[in-house]
Design a protein around this motif. Sequence first.
Motif, mmCIF file in Angstrom:
data_model
loop_
_atom_site.group_PDB
_atom_site.id
_atom_site.type_symbol
_atom_site.label_atom_id
_atom_site.label_comp_id
_atom_site.label_asym_id
_atom_site.label_seq_id
_atom_site.Cartn_x
_atom_site.Cartn_y
_atom_site.Cartn_z
ATOM 1 N N ARG A 103 0.863 -1.178 0.000
ATOM 2 C CA ARG A 103 0.000 0.000 0.000
ATOM 3 C C ARG A 103 0.897 1.225 0.000
ATOM 4 N N HIS A 104 0.361 2.305 -0.520
ATOM 5 C CA HIS A 104 1.072 3.584 -0.480
ATOM 6 C C HIS A 104 0.206 4.565 0.301
ATOM 7 N N LEU A 105 0.773 5.134 1.347
ATOM 8 C CA LEU A 105 0.055 6.099 2.169
ATOM 9 C C LEU A 105 -0.098 7.409 1.411
ATOM 10 N N GLU A 106 -0.923 8.301 1.916
ATOM 11 C CA GLU A 106 -1.126 9.598 1.270
ATOM 12 C C GLU A 106 0.185 10.342 1.090
ATOM 13 N N SER A 107 1.112 10.130 1.997
ATOM 14 C CA SER A 107 2.422 10.785 1.917
ATOM 15 C C SER A 107 3.290 10.179 0.819
ATOM 16 N N GLY A 108 2.853 9.029 0.265
ATOM 17 C CA GLY A 108 3.629 8.340 -0.755
ATOM 18 C C GLY A 108 4.496 7.232 -0.186
ATOM 19 N N ARG A 109 4.593 7.142 1.127
ATOM 20 C CA ARG A 109 5.405 6.113 1.770
ATOM 21 C C ARG A 109 4.763 4.746 1.570
ATOM 22 N N ALA A 110 5.597 3.765 1.197
ATOM 23 C CA ALA A 110 5.112 2.407 0.934
ATOM 24 C C ALA A 110 5.131 1.583 2.214
ATOM 25 N N VAL A 111 4.175 0.674 2.325
ATOM 26 C CA VAL A 111 4.141 -0.301 3.410
ATOM 27 C C VAL A 111 3.801 -1.664 2.811
ATOM 28 N N ALA A 112 4.576 -2.674 3.193
ATOM 29 C CA ALA A 112 4.367 -4.038 2.701
ATOM 30 C C ALA A 112 3.959 -4.930 3.863
ATOM 31 N N ASN A 113 3.006 -5.813 3.619
ATOM 32 C CA ASN A 113 2.567 -6.809 4.594
ATOM 33 C C ASN A 113 2.616 -8.185 3.942
ATOM 34 N N PHE A 114 3.151 -9.158 4.680
ATOM 35 C CA PHE A 114 3.142 -10.530 4.182
ATOM 36 C C PHE A 114 3.327 -11.485 5.355
ATOM 37 N N SER A 115 3.011 -12.745 5.116
ATOM 38 C CA SER A 115 3.204 -13.769 6.138
ATOM 39 C C SER A 115 4.469 -14.550 5.818
ATOM 40 N N LEU A 116 5.165 -14.946 6.871
ATOM 41 C CA LEU A 116 6.409 -15.697 6.735
ATOM 42 C C LEU A 116 6.299 -16.966 7.571
ATOM 43 N N ALA A 117 6.616 -18.099 6.979
ATOM 44 C CA ALA A 117 6.558 -19.383 7.675
ATOM 45 C C ALA A 117 7.955 -19.811 8.088
ATOM 46 N N THR A 118 8.091 -20.158 9.363
ATOM 47 C CA THR A 118 9.321 -20.773 9.846
ATOM 48 C C THR A 118 8.943 -22.157 10.354
ATOM 49 N N SER A 119 9.789 -23.138 10.098
ATOM 50 C CA SER A 119 9.475 -24.516 10.482
ATOM 51 C C SER A 119 10.620 -25.133 11.263
ATOM 52 N N GLU A 120 10.250 -25.995 12.185
ATOM 53 C CA GLU A 120 11.243 -26.798 12.889
ATOM 54 C C GLU A 120 10.782 -28.244 12.862
ATOM 55 N N THR A 121 11.734 -29.143 12.770
ATOM 56 C CA THR A 121 11.429 -30.565 12.702
ATOM 57 C C THR A 121 12.088 -31.263 13.886
ATOM 58 N N TYR A 122 11.350 -32.160 14.500
ATOM 59 C CA TYR A 122 11.875 -32.910 15.633
ATOM 60 C C TYR A 122 11.215 -34.282 15.656
ATOM 61 N N LYS A 123 11.739 -35.165 16.497
ATOM 62 C CA LYS A 123 11.136 -36.488 16.673
ATOM 63 C C LYS A 123 10.345 -36.493 17.968
ATOM 64 N N ASN A 124 9.117 -36.990 17.905
ATOM 65 C CA ASN A 124 8.287 -37.068 19.111
ATOM 66 C C ASN A 124 8.665 -38.310 19.923
ATOM 67 N N ARG A 125 7.936 -38.558 20.992
ATOM 68 C CA ARG A 125 8.244 -39.687 21.887
ATOM 69 C C ARG A 125 8.197 -41.026 21.175
ATOM 70 N N GLU A 126 7.330 -41.120 20.176
ATOM 71 C CA GLU A 126 7.202 -42.376 19.431
ATOM 72 C C GLU A 126 8.279 -42.518 18.358
ATOM 73 N N GLY A 127 9.118 -41.504 18.200
ATOM 74 C CA GLY A 127 10.183 -41.547 17.202
ATOM 75 C C GLY A 127 9.753 -41.067 15.830
ATOM 76 N N ASP A 128 8.526 -40.556 15.728
ATOM 77 C CA ASP A 128 8.039 -40.051 14.445
ATOM 78 C C ASP A 128 8.569 -38.644 14.211
ATOM 79 N N LYS A 129 8.898 -38.361 12.984
ATOM 80 C CA LYS A 129 9.366 -37.034 12.605
ATOM 81 C C LYS A 129 8.165 -36.090 12.524
ATOM 82 N N VAL A 130 8.238 -34.978 13.251
ATOM 83 C CA VAL A 130 7.148 -34.007 13.299
ATOM 84 C C VAL A 130 7.694 -32.652 12.872
ATOM 85 N N THR A 131 6.962 -31.975 12.004
ATOM 86 C CA THR A 131 7.340 -30.629 11.587
ATOM 87 C C THR A 131 6.300 -29.655 12.100
ATOM 88 N N HIS A 132 6.774 -28.622 12.797
ATOM 89 C CA HIS A 132 5.891 -27.579 13.316
ATOM 90 C C HIS A 132 6.205 -26.283 12.567
#
Length: 147
Positions: free
Chosen positions: A20-49
């Motif tokens: 978006r561009h504000l009335e002053s002309g200044r730009a603003v950007a919005n977006f979503s960013l995904a970060t993931s971590e992978t680990y093994k649970n108690r059963e030894g299964d690989k889980v990604t959060h």
Amino acid sequence: MAGVNKVILVGNLGKNPEIRHLESGRAVANFSLATSETYKNREGDKVTHTEWHNIVMWGGLAEIAERFLKKGSQVYIEGKITTRSYDDKDGVKKYITEVVGREMTLLGRAPGDSEQPLTPGTESNAEGLSENQEVHEENSELDDLPF
């Protein structure tokens, strides 16, 4: 003693940035960013959060985001956490936590291009990036880093 509010994220965009561009002309950007971590649970299964972060960038960084970031882009973001409130259409107060990006480094390859690294001189060049914004070519050996 002063406090510290610093966030460092490396992740992938969940959607194209909304600019978006504000009335002053200044730009603003919005977006979503995904970060993931992978680990093994108690059963030894690989889980990604996967954690989703709302990112806001202002001015020159917003314009760079508009030019170079697309859904799936990998990016390094440094910034600070902010929380703001607003009233929804029913008058209910809502709160949103965002990361206000102060620095950004584009990582990996240009989205949709499995052959072309994202570096200056390519079709998706990075002319106009400030000293704090760099474009890096990733080594294929580094693709397995846990972050």
